[in-house]
Design an enzyme around this catalytic site. Structure first.
Site, PDB file in Angstrom:
ATOM      1  N   ASN A 172      15.682  10.815  -7.424  1.00 10.17           N
ATOM      2  CA  ASN A 172      14.373  10.713  -8.064  1.00 10.17           C
ATOM      3  C   ASN A 172      14.622  10.113  -9.454  1.00 10.17           C
ATOM      4  OD1 ASN A 172      11.910  11.148  -9.260  1.00 10.17           O
ATOM      5  ND2 ASN A 172      11.702  13.273  -8.569  1.00 10.17           N
TER       6      ASN A 172
ATOM      7  N   ARG B 266      12.689   8.567  -4.241  1.00  7.31           N
ATOM      8  CA  ARG B 266      11.288   8.678  -4.625  1.00  7.31           C
ATOM      9  C   ARG B 266      10.852   7.393  -5.328  1.00  7.31           C
ATOM     10  NH1 ARG B 266       8.893  10.736 -10.049  1.00  7.31           N
ATOM     11  NH2 ARG B 266       6.695  10.673  -9.543  1.00  7.31           N
TER      12      ARG B 266
ATOM     13  N   HIS C 142       1.287  11.262  -6.987  1.00  9.57           N
ATOM     14  CA  HIS C 142       1.597  12.638  -6.568  1.00  9.57           C
ATOM     15  C   HIS C 142       1.303  12.849  -5.076  1.00  9.57           C
ATOM     16  CE1 HIS C 142       0.490  13.869 -10.944  1.00  9.57           C
ATOM     17  NE2 HIS C 142       1.802  13.727 -10.852  1.00  9.57           N
TER      18      HIS C 142
ATOM     19  N   GLU D 103       9.294  18.959  -5.043  1.00 14.75           N
ATOM     20  CA  GLU D 103       9.307  17.544  -4.687  1.00 14.75           C
ATOM     21  C   GLU D 103      10.568  17.135  -3.924  1.00 14.75           C
ATOM     22  OE1 GLU D 103       8.822  14.877  -8.036  1.00 14.75           O
ATOM     23  OE2 GLU D 103       7.388  13.788  -6.805  1.00 14.75           O
TER      24      GLU D 103
ATOM     25  N   ARG E 114      -0.921  11.944 -21.706  1.00 11.17           N
ATOM     26  CA  ARG E 114      -1.742  10.817 -21.248  1.00 11.17           C
ATOM     27  C   ARG E 114      -3.226  11.136 -21.427  1.00 11.17           C
ATOM     28  NH1 ARG E 114       0.966  10.160 -15.423  1.00 11.17           N
ATOM     29  NH2 ARG E 114       2.615  11.515 -16.187  1.00 11.17           N
TER      30      ARG E 114
END
Ligand code: AMP
Length: 401
Positions: A7, A92, A181, A388, A242
Site C-alpha cells: 500500500n 492498492r 475508499h 484495508e 481536506r
C-alpha cells in the site's frame, strides 16, 4: 495463500504479509515521511511484532520496498526463508479510472492501462506503479494484483457520476465522479449484511468511512449507487486536512485576491483545510476532541461542522435510496469515537436511526463488528472494523486462485 500487500502512498509505504486462509498477519511494515531527512521504516514480525526501526532518509518509496524485500529474505526473525514463498502480491491503487472495474491481475496490458490512469491520482498512482515494476523485476514469477479504491463505485449511474459541466470535459478528459475508499465501503457493506443476518443483495445501506479521509456511500443491493468523494478524494465531507465540498468559485476568488498559484491552492485545499483549517490546531480528531473538551472554541466549531456535514450526507443518501436498512460506521473516527457517533445520530433519530447509548459507549470491544442501535430502531446502526490490508489480501488471493 501467502500474500504480500503493498500500500504505497506519496510519502509512505504500508505493507503486510498475510496468510489469507486464517487471516494471519505475519509481518507488518510502515515507512513514514519518505523523502524527508527523518524518514523511518519499521518492520515487525509475528508473533510479538516487536518492530525494528530503520532510518530510510534518501530512499524513495520503491527503494523502501526493495529494502523490505531484502529484510524479509534475510532477517532471521522473518517468517519466510525465501521470497519465492510469497504466492502473490496485492497492490492498492487509489485510482482506476473507468477502465478498471474490479481487482485486476497485472500483465503487460494491465500495466499499460495503469500508466494511462496515473494522472487521475498524480500523487499516489505513479508511486504504486513503480512499486509494481519493482516487484516485477525482483519477483518476475510472482502474480501481482491491483486492487482499486475506485472500482466498487463503477456501478454508479450516470446521473450520480456526471458533473453538470459541458459534456466535452467528460468526453475529452473523463472528468466524472470516481469515488474512493471503495474496498472499505464494499467490505463494510458485506460485514453489515453478515451482522444483520440478511443477504447483501436485499439491503439498502449507507456506509460511512470516517477516518483522516472520509467518504459516505449509498450501497443499494450490494452496489455503490452514489458516493461523496468525486473526481478526486477532495470532494464531499469535511476531512482532517481536506476541505471537502466548497463553492468552486471560492477557489478562483482566493487565487485572484492573493495571487495564489495552482499548486499552492491545491495544497491549501488538501493539506491546510478541513478540521485543521477550522480548529487551527490539528487535523487529528482525537487532538481536536481533547482541545474542545478543554474549552477551545474553534475546536468545538470544527467538530460541529464535521458532524453537521456527515449528517447532511447521510440524509442526502437516505433520500437517494428507495430503502435504508442500516447505516454502517467504519475507519478511525467511525469505529472509535463514541462521542462523535452520539453527536451524529442524535440529529438523525427522526429518520429512524436510533442509537442505543449504552451499546454505543461500550469500550473494550475494539475490532468487533456490532450493532449499536436500539432493538426496534427502524434503521440499524452498525460498527465494522476496517482492515484495508486484509481486504486487499483476500481480493488478491481470490483472483490469483
Ligand atoms: P484512519 O484514517 O482510519 O486511521 O483514522 C484516523 C482518524 O481517526 C484520526 O483523526 C484519529 O484522531 C481518529 N481516531 C482514532 N481513534 C479515535 C478515538 N478514539 N476518538 C476519536 N477519534 C479517533
Amino acid at each position: 495463500m501467502l500474500v504480500l500487500v503493498v500500500n504505497a502512498g506519496s510519502s509512505s509505504l504500508k505493507s503486510q504479509l498475510i496468510q489469507t486462509e486464517g487471516k494471519h498477519v505475519l509481518m507488518k511494515c510502515l515507512a513514514q515521511k519518505v523523502g524527508a531527512p527523518d524518514a523511518t521504516m519499521t518492520v515487525s514480525f509475528a508473533p510479538g511484532f516487536q518492530g525494528e526501526t530503520y532510518g530510510v532518509a534518501g530512499l524513495t518509496v520503491e527503494e523502501c520496498l526493495v529494502k523490505l524485500l531484502d529484510i524479509l529474505a534475510t532477517d532471521p526473525a522473518s517468517p519466510i526463508g525465501s521470497l519465492d514463498e510469497i504466492d502473490a502480491v496485492g497492490n492498492r491503487l487509489v485510482a482506476g479510472g473507468e477502465y478498471f472495474t474490479g481487482a485486476t491481475l497485472i500483465d503487460d496490458g494491465a500495466r499499460r492501462h495503469l500508466a494511462e490512469v496515473e494522472e487521475l491520482a498524480p500523487l499516489h498512482n505513479p508511486v504504486a506503479d513503480r512499486c509494481i515494476d519493482t516487484v516485477r523485476r525482483l519477483l518476475p514469477d510472482t502474480p501481482q494484483v491491483a486492487v482499486f479504491d475506485t472500482a466498487f463505485h463503477q456501478t454508479m449511474p450516470a446521473k450520480a457520476y456526471l458533473y453538470p459541466l459541458p459534456m466535452r470535459y467528460y468526453d475529452d478528459y473523463s472528468i466524472r465522479r470516481y469515488g474512493a475508499h471503495g474496498t472499505s465501503h464494499r467490505y463494510a457493506a458485506q460485514q453489515a449484511a453478515n451482522l444483520l443476518g440478511r443477504p447483501l443483495q436485499d439491503l439498502g445501506l449507507i456506509t460511512c468511512h470516517l477516518g483522516n479521509g472520509g467518504s459516505i456511500t449509498a450501497v443499494n443491493h450490494g452496489e455503490s449507487i452514489d458516493t461523496t468523494m468525486g473526481f478526486t478524494p477532495l470532494e464531499g465531507l469535511m476531512m482532517g486536512t481536506r476541505s471537502g465540498s466548497i463553492d468552486p468559485a471560492i477557489i478562483t476568488y482566493i487565487m485572484r485576491r492573493e495571487g495564489v498559484p495552482f499548486d499552492e491552492m491545491d495544497r491549501i485545499l488538501n493539506c491546510e483545510s478541513g478540521v485543521l483549517g477550522i480548529s487551527g490546531r490539528s487535523g487529528d480528531m482525537r487532538d481536536v476532541l481533547e482541545a474542545a473538551e478543554a474549552g477551545d472554541e474553534r475546536s468545538q466549531l470544527a467538530i460541529d461542522m464535521y458532524v453537521y456535514r456527515v449528517q447532511k450526507a447521510i440524509g442526502g443518501f437516505y433520500a437517494a435510496m428507495t430503502r435504508t436498512d442500516a447505516v454502517v460506521m467504519t475507519a478511525g473516527i467511525g469505529e472509535n469515537s463514541a462521542a462523535l457517533r452520539e453527536r451524529i445520530f442524535s440529529g438523525l433519530a427522526h429518520m429512524g436511526m436510533i442509537l442505543d447509548k449504552e451499546r454505543n459507549d461500550v469500550t473494550g470491544q475494539i475490532g468487533v463488528n456490532r450493532i449499536i442501535s436500539i432493538d426496534d430502531s427502524p434503521i440499524k446502526i452498525c460498527i465494522v472494523t476496517a482492515d484495508e490490508e486484509i481486504r486487499i489480501a483476500r481480493e488478491t488471493a481470490d483472483l490469483v486462485a
